[in-house]
Design an enzyme around this catalytic site. Sequence first.
Site, short mmCIF file in Angstrom:
data_model
loop_
_atom_site.label_atom_id
_atom_site.label_comp_id
_atom_site.label_asym_id
_atom_site.label_seq_id
_atom_site.Cartn_x
_atom_site.Cartn_y
_atom_site.Cartn_z
N CYS A 137 5.15 5.63 -0.67
CA CYS A 137 3.94 4.80 -0.67
C CYS A 137 2.73 5.45 -1.32
O CYS A 137 1.74 4.78 -1.59
CB CYS A 137 3.58 4.39 0.75
SG CYS A 137 4.87 3.43 1.57
N HIS A 392 0.72 -4.66 0.11
CA HIS A 392 1.15 -3.27 -0.09
C HIS A 392 2.36 -3.20 -1.02
O HIS A 392 3.48 -3.01 -0.58
CB HIS A 392 1.47 -2.65 1.27
CG HIS A 392 1.95 -1.23 1.22
ND1 HIS A 392 1.63 -0.34 0.21
CD2 HIS A 392 2.74 -0.52 2.09
CE1 HIS A 392 2.19 0.83 0.45
NE2 HIS A 392 2.88 0.74 1.59
N CYS A 424 -0.04 6.95 4.54
CA CYS A 424 1.15 7.59 5.11
C CYS A 424 2.30 7.39 4.12
O CYS A 424 2.23 6.54 3.22
CB CYS A 424 1.49 7.01 6.47
SG CYS A 424 1.79 5.23 6.49
N GLY A 426 6.68 7.25 3.77
CA GLY A 426 7.99 7.20 4.41
C GLY A 426 8.71 8.53 4.35
O GLY A 426 8.57 9.28 3.38
#
Length: 461
Positions: A137, A392, A424, A426
């Site tokens: 991300c 997103h 954040c 993954g």
Amino acid sequence: MEKAINRQRVLLQHLSPSSSAAEDESSLSASVCVAGDSAAYQRTSVFGDDVVIVAAYRTALCKSKRGGFKDTYPDDLLAPVLRALLEKTNLNPNEVGDIVVGTVLAPGSQRASECRMAAFYAGFPETVPVRTVNRQCSSGLQAVADVAAAIKAGFYDIGIGAGLESMTANPMAWEGSINPKVKEFVQAQDCLLPMGITSENVAHRFGVTRQEQDQAAVESHKRAAAATATGKFKDEIIPVSTKIVDPKTGDEKLVTISVDDGIRPNATMSDLAKLKPVFKKNGTTTAGNSSQVSDGAGAVLLMKRSVAMRKGLPILGVFRTFAAVGVDPAVMGIGPAVAIPAAVKSAGLELDDIDLFEINEAFASQFVYCRKKLDLDPEKINVNGGAMAIGHPLGATGARCVGTLLHEMKRRGKDCRFGVVSMCIGTGMGAAAVFERGDCVDELRNARTAENNNLLSKDAQ
């Protein structure tokens, strides 16, 4: 400290009369500052060598499989924002040293080819190289950081950091079998957890309530709707001409997409309370308090400050620092709470020095946790909404956040000097970058004004 002493020596040479320099050398000498060497804010490069952002644009973000880009090829999302960087700055495309594109879900070689194709659509010559980068991300932000690092290293003077994701074309999926060795390592197993489960883990472990999560989602939609209604996003969104295909008849309709289509202006707490948990029977993570699955692209044009000044280009922002950190994969959403302090410290700043934050709202649970953990003022964070409302598109989010942050800092002017983008990641990571508004400093004014005792160094206060 040694650099500071050398600067004093240079100044003293100017102060000493040339005819009697040798005689007066004993009366004027450089010395260590008793206040210490940790300035409130300190540059890490010569003024002209600063890496600056002169333009940042994105497409609208649209709902995957249902929104305005459901029938748009990924390369047709990236090309318009790349073209906009050239057209709006009158930049000669031959001068671009590299185009780095953050992207997550598509097969690597295919997406790399699509990005190269998009560069040609946008008008770049064959001599301008393209590559992709994938740090989940944070890929779009990583692309911007990679270009900034390359410029600082002297590899080239001008580069583009971009991001692209079509979650319609490339949904989240695991290809192939999983190595059975993963069962021997708990943290490796946690890398395979569904992101929604990690959200539930954060909510449970750190006591983030369903009400807090739903309230954060409502606020995100409210702010995004207000920003859209007042035209704030027009400065950053590039309209995209594309088509929408009727799934029943196959008829094609030509459209121009210029507005994020996932924002719900009328979202309420009572509406969100009706939604059932998605990932855990008695959980708190719902479709309403999670980020939207989206399609979109963004691009950021960076260059050395001296080059921008020579070209007469307005400076939107200055890239200051970047940090990527690792955290427990089972609660990957806490990443910003670790990455933000690391990046801010690297810039020689404190959290209180930051005027605006763009923190990706992967899930309300982790967003609320990070906000509370760092004790951040809610009025400084995602002032125009976040991923729960806007969307997103994984690889594009970082580039989108950079553009949104810098355009808002420009609007706020002198009351907004430093901003942070963070998200954040993954498998258990976090990333953050610090930016400075473009017109905040000049060659002689390197630091913010010290308010107490008129001292530069905080060590002396």
